[in-house]
Write a protein that holds these residues in place. Structure first.
Motif, PDB file in Angstrom:
ATOM      1  N   VAL A  34     -15.399  16.895   6.760  1.00 60.19           N
ATOM      2  CA  VAL A  34     -15.298  15.509   7.234  1.00 60.19           C
ATOM      3  C   VAL A  34     -15.344  14.584   6.027  1.00 60.19           C
ATOM      4  N   PHE A  35     -14.310  13.801   5.877  1.00 58.48           N
ATOM      5  CA  PHE A  35     -14.184  12.874   4.753  1.00 58.48           C
ATOM      6  C   PHE A  35     -14.528  11.451   5.183  1.00 58.48           C
ATOM      7  N   ASP A  36     -15.236  10.734   4.339  1.00 61.50           N
ATOM      8  CA  ASP A  36     -15.272   9.280   4.427  1.00 61.50           C
ATOM      9  C   ASP A  36     -13.892   8.773   4.021  1.00 61.50           C
ATOM     10  N   CYS A  37     -13.575   7.534   4.352  1.00 65.37           N
ATOM     11  CA  CYS A  37     -12.268   6.989   3.982  1.00 65.37           C
ATOM     12  C   CYS A  37     -12.369   6.061   2.769  1.00 65.37           C
ATOM     13  N   ASP A  38     -12.973   4.896   2.923  1.00 64.76           N
ATOM     14  CA  ASP A  38     -13.043   3.908   1.848  1.00 64.76           C
ATOM     15  C   ASP A  38     -13.848   4.425   0.660  1.00 64.76           C
ATOM     16  N   GLY A  39     -13.223   4.450  -0.500  1.00 64.01           N
ATOM     17  CA  GLY A  39     -13.909   4.861  -1.708  1.00 64.01           C
ATOM     18  C   GLY A  39     -13.936   6.360  -1.916  1.00 64.01           C
ATOM     19  N   THR A  40     -13.549   7.120  -0.892  1.00 63.53           N
ATOM     20  CA  THR A  40     -13.509   8.577  -0.985  1.00 63.53           C
ATOM     21  C   THR A  40     -12.068   9.064  -0.949  1.00 63.53           C
ATOM     22  N   ASP A  95      -8.644   4.121  -2.181  1.00 66.68           N
ATOM     23  CA  ASP A  95      -9.227   3.243  -3.197  1.00 66.68           C
ATOM     24  C   ASP A  95      -9.202   1.812  -2.679  1.00 66.68           C
ATOM     25  N   THR A  96     -10.150   1.511  -1.803  1.00 66.13           N
ATOM     26  CA  THR A  96     -10.161   0.203  -1.136  1.00 66.13           C
ATOM     27  C   THR A  96     -11.363  -0.653  -1.517  1.00 66.13           C
ATOM     28  N   GLU A  97     -12.295  -0.124  -2.315  1.00 61.42           N
ATOM     29  CA  GLU A  97     -13.490  -0.907  -2.603  1.00 61.42           C
ATOM     30  C   GLU A  97     -13.148  -2.231  -3.285  1.00 61.42           C
ATOM     31  N   CYS A  98     -12.116  -2.218  -4.142  1.00 64.19           N
ATOM     32  CA  CYS A  98     -11.718  -3.481  -4.777  1.00 64.19           C
ATOM     33  C   CYS A  98     -11.206  -4.465  -3.730  1.00 64.19           C
ATOM     34  N   HIS A  99     -10.541  -3.937  -2.674  1.00 59.02           N
ATOM     35  CA  HIS A  99     -10.055  -4.817  -1.607  1.00 59.02           C
ATOM     36  C   HIS A  99     -11.225  -5.411  -0.816  1.00 59.02           C
ATOM     37  N   TRP A 100     -12.255  -4.584  -0.552  1.00 58.91           N
ATOM     38  CA  TRP A 100     -13.434  -5.101   0.155  1.00 58.91           C
ATOM     39  C   TRP A 100     -14.141  -6.148  -0.694  1.00 58.91           C
ATOM     40  N   GLN A 101     -14.260  -5.889  -1.994  1.00 63.06           N
ATOM     41  CA  GLN A 101     -14.926  -6.868  -2.863  1.00 63.06           C
ATOM     42  C   GLN A 101     -14.182  -8.196  -2.847  1.00 63.06           C
ATOM     43  N   ALA A 124      -2.660  -3.828   3.125  1.00 60.61           N
ATOM     44  CA  ALA A 124      -1.237  -3.759   3.435  1.00 60.61           C
ATOM     45  C   ALA A 124      -0.384  -3.972   2.190  1.00 60.61           C
ATOM     46  N   ASP A 125      -0.860  -4.822   1.290  1.00 56.67           N
ATOM     47  CA  ASP A 125      -0.109  -5.111   0.071  1.00 56.67           C
ATOM     48  C   ASP A 125      -0.210  -3.997  -0.964  1.00 56.67           C
ATOM     49  N   ASN A 126      -1.345  -3.282  -0.972  1.00 56.42           N
ATOM     50  CA  ASN A 126      -1.572  -2.344  -2.067  1.00 56.42           C
ATOM     51  C   ASN A 126      -2.450  -1.162  -1.643  1.00 56.42           C
ATOM     52  N   PRO A 127      -1.955  -0.273  -0.768  1.00 55.10           N
ATOM     53  CA  PRO A 127      -2.741   0.909  -0.394  1.00 55.10           C
ATOM     54  C   PRO A 127      -2.731   1.936  -1.523  1.00 55.10           C
ATOM     55  N   MET A 128      -3.897   2.460  -1.875  1.00 51.91           N
ATOM     56  CA  MET A 128      -3.995   3.412  -2.985  1.00 51.91           C
ATOM     57  C   MET A 128      -4.941   4.546  -2.601  1.00 51.91           C
ATOM     58  N   THR A 129      -4.577   5.776  -2.947  1.00 52.87           N
ATOM     59  CA  THR A 129      -5.484   6.898  -2.740  1.00 52.87           C
ATOM     60  C   THR A 129      -6.355   7.082  -3.979  1.00 52.87           C
ATOM     61  N   MET A 130      -7.525   7.655  -3.780  1.00 51.79           N
ATOM     62  CA  MET A 130      -8.420   7.952  -4.897  1.00 51.79           C
ATOM     63  C   MET A 130      -7.882   9.153  -5.665  1.00 51.79           C
ATOM     64  N   PRO A 131      -8.173   9.254  -6.962  1.00 49.39           N
ATOM     65  CA  PRO A 131      -7.697  10.400  -7.756  1.00 49.39           C
ATOM     66  C   PRO A 131      -8.128  11.725  -7.141  1.00 49.39           C
ATOM     67  N   GLY A 132      -7.176  12.617  -6.974  1.00 44.76           N
ATOM     68  CA  GLY A 132      -7.460  13.949  -6.454  1.00 44.76           C
ATOM     69  C   GLY A 132      -7.564  14.042  -4.949  1.00 44.76           C
ATOM     70  N   ALA A 133      -7.606  12.909  -4.249  1.00 41.64           N
ATOM     71  CA  ALA A 133      -7.807  12.944  -2.798  1.00 41.64           C
ATOM     72  C   ALA A 133      -6.658  13.642  -2.077  1.00 41.64           C
ATOM     73  N   ARG A 134      -5.441  13.278  -2.408  1.00 38.72           N
ATOM     74  CA  ARG A 134      -4.290  13.879  -1.728  1.00 38.72           C
ATOM     75  C   ARG A 134      -4.263  15.399  -1.932  1.00 38.72           C
ATOM     76  N   GLY A 180       0.404   8.763   3.722  1.00 39.25           N
ATOM     77  CA  GLY A 180       0.988  10.047   4.096  1.00 39.25           C
ATOM     78  C   GLY A 180      -0.036  11.129   4.362  1.00 39.25           C
ATOM     79  N   LEU A 181      -1.275  10.746   4.723  1.00 38.76           N
ATOM     80  CA  LEU A 181      -2.346  11.712   4.934  1.00 38.76           C
ATOM     81  C   LEU A 181      -2.766  11.845   6.394  1.00 38.76           C
ATOM     82  N   LEU A 182      -2.407  10.900   7.218  1.00 39.49           N
ATOM     83  CA  LEU A 182      -2.943  10.852   8.577  1.00 39.49           C
ATOM     84  C   LEU A 182      -2.689  12.137   9.356  1.00 39.49           C
ATOM     85  N   ASP A 183      -1.510  12.711   9.232  1.00 39.35           N
ATOM     86  CA  ASP A 183      -1.154  13.899  10.015  1.00 39.35           C
ATOM     87  C   ASP A 183      -1.954  15.134   9.622  1.00 39.35           C
TER      88      ASP A 183
END
Length: 230
Positions: free
Chosen positions: A15-21, A24-30, A90-100, A131-134
């Motif tokens: 089970v993965f957390d999403c944000d920050g895991t 890469d959305t922590e900058c968006h939350w900040q 929506a403007d800048n979705p980014m995955t964390m390094p190695g997550a994919r 491209g990870l949801l499925d």
């Protein structure tokens, strides 16, 4: 920490957390927190970002209002927080390094789920865009009577939906709030991110700075069945 409890083990579910895991959305939350506070004429106090990290968005809205000395604005600030956050993702979705890479390998040997404090539409939109949801069988968020992290509800539900005992499930998390939830659920825990404080270290089995570290990719690749690893 007891790293071998993970590195020598194959979990029944992950089970993965999403944000920050994963994302890469922590900058968006900040950015969203700062912008929402500025709309009401307030500036975040020192240490606010760390206090807000990992909180359910409604709790974050209340924290913002409390720290601004205007607890009556909690609902309004929550609404503005989500609006700003959604626009930035929506403007800048980014995955964390190695997550994919980790998710793609892990999906070949264990059922996967996401457990997040964010709204379902935000989580699913982020993962879909990446491209990870499925690759995930379930996305679990606080809904109805389900309490947010640090309560264990989302992790317990995710393990149940994956058909796994929580004790046989691996949680992958980046925040103390989320790690508390996974610990209360009775899971083994891989923490990821900058080295945390002692109270967080005490709760995890393994801490890595990034999901692209060799010990993580080596652990996952070693569990991929031969028919998938060719």
């Amino acid at each position: 920490m007891t790293a071998q409890r993970i590195l020598s083990w194959t979990p029944s579910a992950i089970v993965f957390d999403c944000d920050g895991t994963l994302m890469d959305t922590e900058c968006h939350w900040q950015d969203a927190r700062i912008l929402a506070l500025r709309e009401y004429g307030f500036t975040p106090a020192p240490g606010f970002a760390e206090r807000a990290k990992g909180l359910h968005y409604s709790e974050c809205g209340r924290l913002m209002a409390d720290e601004a000395g205007r607890p009556d604005l909690g609902e309004e600030m929550t609404h503005r927080l989500l609006a700003h956050f959604g626009a930035r993702v929506a403007d800048n979705p980014m995955t964390m390094p190695g997550a994919r890479q980790l998710v793609e390998m892990a999906a070949q040997f264990a059922p996967l789920a996401v457990a997040s404090n964010c709204p379902r539409e935000v989580v699913e939109s982020c993962l879909d865009t990446a491209g990870l949801l499925d690759l995930f069988g379930h996305v679990v968020v606080p809904e109805d009577e389900m309490r947010p992290k640090p309560h264990p509800d989302v992790y317990l539900t995710a393990a149940r939906l994956c058909g796994a005992d929580p004790a046989d499930t691996l949680a992958i998390e980046d925040s103390h709030c989320g790690i508390q939830a996974a610990d209360q659920a009775g899971m083994r825990i891989m923490g990821v991110g900058p080295w945390p404080d002692a109270r967080t270290v005490a709760l995890v089995d393994l801490w890595v700075r990034s999901l692209d570290e060799p010990e993580v990719s080596g652990w996952a690749s070693g569990r991929v069945p031969p028919q998938y690893s060719r």
